[in-house]
Design a protein around this motif. Structure first.
Motif, short mmCIF file in Angstrom:
data_model
loop_
_atom_site.label_atom_id
_atom_site.label_comp_id
_atom_site.label_asym_id
_atom_site.label_seq_id
_atom_site.Cartn_x
_atom_site.Cartn_y
_atom_site.Cartn_z
N VAL A 283 72.37 88.66 -29.93
CA VAL A 283 72.43 87.86 -28.70
C VAL A 283 72.03 88.72 -27.50
O VAL A 283 71.22 88.30 -26.66
CB VAL A 283 73.85 87.28 -28.51
CG1 VAL A 283 73.98 86.59 -27.16
CG2 VAL A 283 74.19 86.33 -29.64
N ILE A 284 72.56 89.94 -27.43
CA ILE A 284 72.23 90.85 -26.32
C ILE A 284 70.75 91.23 -26.37
O ILE A 284 70.06 91.23 -25.34
CB ILE A 284 73.13 92.10 -26.36
CG1 ILE A 284 74.58 91.72 -26.08
CG2 ILE A 284 72.64 93.16 -25.38
CD1 ILE A 284 75.58 92.82 -26.37
N GLY A 285 70.24 91.53 -27.58
CA GLY A 285 68.83 91.88 -27.72
C GLY A 285 67.90 90.78 -27.28
O GLY A 285 66.93 91.01 -26.56
N VAL A 286 68.18 89.55 -27.70
CA VAL A 286 67.34 88.41 -27.31
C VAL A 286 67.45 88.15 -25.81
O VAL A 286 66.45 87.84 -25.15
CB VAL A 286 67.69 87.16 -28.15
CG1 VAL A 286 67.01 85.92 -27.62
CG2 VAL A 286 67.32 87.40 -29.61
N ALA A 287 68.65 88.28 -25.25
CA ALA A 287 68.81 88.10 -23.80
C ALA A 287 68.02 89.16 -23.03
O ALA A 287 67.34 88.83 -22.05
CB ALA A 287 70.29 88.17 -23.43
N LEU A 288 68.10 90.40 -23.47
CA LEU A 288 67.32 91.46 -22.81
C LEU A 288 65.82 91.23 -22.97
O LEU A 288 65.04 91.51 -22.06
CB LEU A 288 67.70 92.83 -23.36
CG LEU A 288 69.07 93.37 -22.94
CD1 LEU A 288 69.37 94.67 -23.66
CD2 LEU A 288 69.12 93.57 -21.44
N ALA A 289 65.41 90.69 -24.13
CA ALA A 289 63.98 90.39 -24.33
C ALA A 289 63.52 89.33 -23.34
O ALA A 289 62.39 89.38 -22.86
CB ALA A 289 63.74 89.93 -25.77
N SER A 290 64.38 88.39 -23.02
CA SER A 290 64.03 87.37 -22.02
C SER A 290 63.86 88.02 -20.65
O SER A 290 62.95 87.67 -19.91
CB SER A 290 65.11 86.30 -21.94
OG SER A 290 65.16 85.58 -23.14
#
Length: 159
Positions: free
Chosen positions: A49-56
């Motif tokens: 979840v953190i990785g995908v949020a940071l990717a955004s």
């Protein structure tokens, strides 16, 4: 035709999957980098979840961000977090000793206090920044050396 080793076949499938991701080389490299960064933290269940949020936030590839979190998995997490904690001790000074395995697997892990958490989080941040930078840069360079990995637009001559 000779049979290939199953591990080599798996590596080839993973590399093929990496080649086929959407986005520019920069977007893909940023996605992988933030995923690796997130995977260096002991936030079990939240790393993707953190990785995908940071990717955004950095406009990176979301699938590669999720895949990058796999740097910590059941085989690598304990050595990774132990190393992160040791680096935190080096930077902040001595703290509580690294807990025994039974404590890590139980609910008591969260009762170790700020002395433990601060060293683990600082070490995780430093290791995450270094690993993410290396992963992103190496993947970006690899994509530029593989014209097929960049898709048809990369193969067209520039005018």
């Amino acid at each position: 035709m000779a049979r290939r080793h199953p591990l080599l076949q798996r590596i080839r499938r993973i590399l093929g999957w990496l080649w086929q991701q959407e986005g520019s080389a920069s977007q893909r490299a940023r996605g992988l980098a933030v995923g690796v960064f997130s995977g260096c933290f002991p936030f079990f269940g939240l790393q993707i979840v953190i990785g995908v949020a940071l990717a955004s936030v950095v406009r990176g590839n979301h699938l590669l961000a999720a895949a990058g979190t796999w740097i910590s998995n059941p085989f690598t997490s304990l050595p990774l977090y132990w190393f992160n904690y040791q680096l935190g001790i080096l930077l902040l000074g001595p703290g509580p000793s690294f807990p025994e395995l039974d404590m890590l697997l139980s609910e008591r892990f969260w009762h170790l206090g700020w002395g433990f958490a601060s060293r683990l989080l600082l070490g995780s941040t430093v290791v995450g920044l270094i690993c993410a930078s290396l992963a992103g840069l190496l993947y970006w360079r690899w994509l530029h050396r593989q014209p097929a990995a960049l898709g048809p637009a990369a193969r067209r001559p520039r005018r």
